[in-house]
Design a protein around this motif. Sequence first.
Motif, PDB file in Angstrom:
ATOM      1  N   TYR A 168     -54.829 -39.451 -50.608  1.00  0.00           N
ATOM      2  CA  TYR A 168     -54.490 -40.471 -49.593  1.00  0.00           C
ATOM      3  C   TYR A 168     -54.464 -39.846 -48.204  1.00  0.00           C
ATOM      4  O   TYR A 168     -54.517 -40.548 -47.205  1.00  0.00           O
ATOM      5  CB  TYR A 168     -53.179 -41.194 -49.950  1.00  0.00           C
ATOM      6  N   GLU A 171     -53.766 -36.608 -41.284  1.00  0.00           N
ATOM      7  CA  GLU A 171     -52.547 -37.366 -41.618  1.00  0.00           C
ATOM      8  C   GLU A 171     -52.244 -38.412 -40.562  1.00  0.00           C
ATOM      9  O   GLU A 171     -51.892 -39.549 -40.884  1.00  0.00           O
ATOM     10  CB  GLU A 171     -51.345 -36.419 -41.724  1.00  0.00           C
ATOM     11  N   ASN A 173     -46.156 -44.673 -43.125  1.00  0.00           N
ATOM     12  CA  ASN A 173     -44.991 -43.967 -42.582  1.00  0.00           C
ATOM     13  C   ASN A 173     -44.544 -44.558 -41.248  1.00  0.00           C
ATOM     14  O   ASN A 173     -43.348 -44.641 -40.968  1.00  0.00           O
ATOM     15  CB  ASN A 173     -45.298 -42.471 -42.410  1.00  0.00           C
ATOM     16  N   GLU A 198     -46.235 -29.937 -46.222  1.00  0.00           N
ATOM     17  CA  GLU A 198     -45.946 -31.333 -46.576  1.00  0.00           C
ATOM     18  C   GLU A 198     -44.447 -31.557 -46.823  1.00  0.00           C
ATOM     19  O   GLU A 198     -43.633 -31.125 -46.048  1.00  0.00           O
ATOM     20  CB  GLU A 198     -46.806 -31.763 -47.776  1.00  0.00           C
ATOM     21  N   SER A 199     -44.144 -32.170 -47.961  1.00  0.00           N
ATOM     22  CA  SER A 199     -42.770 -32.628 -48.187  1.00  0.00           C
ATOM     23  C   SER A 199     -41.742 -31.497 -48.274  1.00  0.00           C
ATOM     24  O   SER A 199     -40.549 -31.752 -48.116  1.00  0.00           O
ATOM     25  CB  SER A 199     -42.758 -33.421 -49.494  1.00  0.00           C
ATOM     26  N   PHE A 223     -41.877 -41.182 -53.073  1.00  0.00           N
ATOM     27  CA  PHE A 223     -41.371 -40.600 -51.817  1.00  0.00           C
ATOM     28  C   PHE A 223     -41.541 -41.497 -50.597  1.00  0.00           C
ATOM     29  O   PHE A 223     -40.868 -41.340 -49.598  1.00  0.00           O
ATOM     30  CB  PHE A 223     -42.027 -39.241 -51.557  1.00  0.00           C
ATOM     31  N   TYR A 249     -39.361 -35.829 -56.417  1.00  0.00           N
ATOM     32  CA  TYR A 249     -39.536 -37.284 -56.336  1.00  0.00           C
ATOM     33  C   TYR A 249     -38.871 -37.973 -57.530  1.00  0.00           C
ATOM     34  O   TYR A 249     -37.801 -37.541 -57.961  1.00  0.00           O
ATOM     35  CB  TYR A 249     -41.029 -37.639 -56.240  1.00  0.00           C
ATOM     36  N   TYR A 263     -42.670 -35.781 -37.517  1.00  0.00           N
ATOM     37  CA  TYR A 263     -42.608 -35.604 -38.975  1.00  0.00           C
ATOM     38  C   TYR A 263     -43.998 -35.272 -39.536  1.00  0.00           C
ATOM     39  O   TYR A 263     -44.146 -34.398 -40.396  1.00  0.00           O
ATOM     40  CB  TYR A 263     -42.044 -36.881 -39.622  1.00  0.00           C
ATOM     41  N   CYS A 265     -45.104 -31.786 -41.493  1.00  0.00           N
ATOM     42  CA  CYS A 265     -45.769 -31.774 -42.804  1.00  0.00           C
ATOM     43  C   CYS A 265     -47.097 -31.005 -42.750  1.00  0.00           C
ATOM     44  O   CYS A 265     -47.584 -30.529 -43.778  1.00  0.00           O
ATOM     45  CB  CYS A 265     -46.051 -33.199 -43.282  1.00  0.00           C
ATOM     46  N   GLY A 319     -44.385 -30.564 -52.610  1.00  0.00           N
ATOM     47  CA  GLY A 319     -45.115 -31.224 -51.539  1.00  0.00           C
ATOM     48  C   GLY A 319     -46.492 -31.619 -52.038  1.00  0.00           C
ATOM     49  O   GLY A 319     -47.046 -30.950 -52.929  1.00  0.00           O
ATOM     50  N   VAL A 320     -47.061 -32.686 -51.463  1.00  0.00           N
ATOM     51  CA  VAL A 320     -48.366 -33.146 -51.949  1.00  0.00           C
ATOM     52  C   VAL A 320     -49.507 -32.186 -51.589  1.00  0.00           C
ATOM     53  O   VAL A 320     -50.633 -32.372 -52.030  1.00  0.00           O
ATOM     54  CB  VAL A 320     -48.700 -34.584 -51.481  1.00  0.00           C
ATOM     55  N   ASN A 367     -39.592 -39.795 -47.490  1.00  0.00           N
ATOM     56  CA  ASN A 367     -40.203 -39.985 -46.170  1.00  0.00           C
ATOM     57  C   ASN A 367     -39.269 -40.667 -45.170  1.00  0.00           C
ATOM     58  O   ASN A 367     -39.157 -40.237 -44.020  1.00  0.00           O
ATOM     59  CB  ASN A 367     -41.510 -40.768 -46.285  1.00  0.00           C
TER      60      ASN A 367
END
Length: 336
Positions: free
Chosen positions: A55, A187, A194, A91-92, A124, A270, A218, A222, A287-288, A143
């Motif tokens: 994504y 992103e 988001n 990421e996360s 998330f 998650y 943010y 990430c 994290g993704v 998120n």
Amino acid sequence: MKHPLIKILFISGIVISQAFFSFGQNPQEKDIIQKAQEEAYNKTRTVTEGKNADYIPYLAKVPSDLFGIVIVTSSGKIYKIGNTDFEFGIESISKAFVLALAMQTVNPDTIRINIGVNATGMPFNSVIAIELEGKSPVSPIVNAGAMATNSLIKGSTKEEQFGKILKYFSKLANRPLRVINELYQSEAATNMHNRAIAMLLASYGHMWADPIDACDSYTKQCSVGITAEDLAMMGSSLANGGIHPITKERLLSEESVPKVLAVMGMEGLYEKTGEWMYTVGLPAKSGVGGGILAIVPGKMAIAVFSPPLDGAGNSVKAQKAIAFIAQKLGFNIYKP
Ligand code: GLU
């Protein structure tokens, strides 16, 4: 050894010296950790399950076969195997560290009251979680809560605000980190969901900066590039009660370390965190981008990087490798 007291002293002496021999400053420690790491690597490297996140277009292009494991102990020793120098998106996992940074200026109780520290049990980027939990962000490491937490970091300009985050991450990694610009652009061009969450939170009074600015900062946090070695190094301060094991600088207060770890233990993987804690029993954050960081309090940080993810967004190989190491070394925070 007739007297019972002498016997007890003798037996407890053996137990203490064995415990010391297992994880003290001694040559055996190296062998034990290295062996567990190598075995985890060899047993897991052939796993083919999972799929890169797509994504965010940049993440789909990261070579799926990269795999690296790094352990940094709370005394600063580094153990690495595999692709430990490849720079990937934090990421996360950044959420746990921005939470730690926010706690330098905001009381942990303020986080609990204004953001929330419960598990969502949902993906998330869930909007439903916000609605169900009384229109609040629920947790600093989903998120919604991560953008709200980001908005607590203040700066007179957007650059200064993000600069504080990057500087803090760099101190944790003990080297200057940077944003992977291509990842950030990828992103930023696709983060409408988001942005919508940020606006929703602002409408409920849970944003402490302009929501779109917070979402942008943010997105940058990430997109910070880290290697598996950086990730383990960043985690080592969490494993060492807040003090960086190499620079000896205190990077988290004594009070905030268990709070950050508790949040990781509730939501770090998650909606699969319950299963993770039940089977592995270590606070962790994924994290993704394919990284997972697990913390053994007082002992070590274990970081694994491998891009293919399960349906919840957790690296498949990283979960298996950490589970193996934890089991092999007997680490589980619920075990004595
Ligand atoms: N930047 C990603 C997002 O907001 C992070 C998600 C994650 O790693 O869980 O979707």
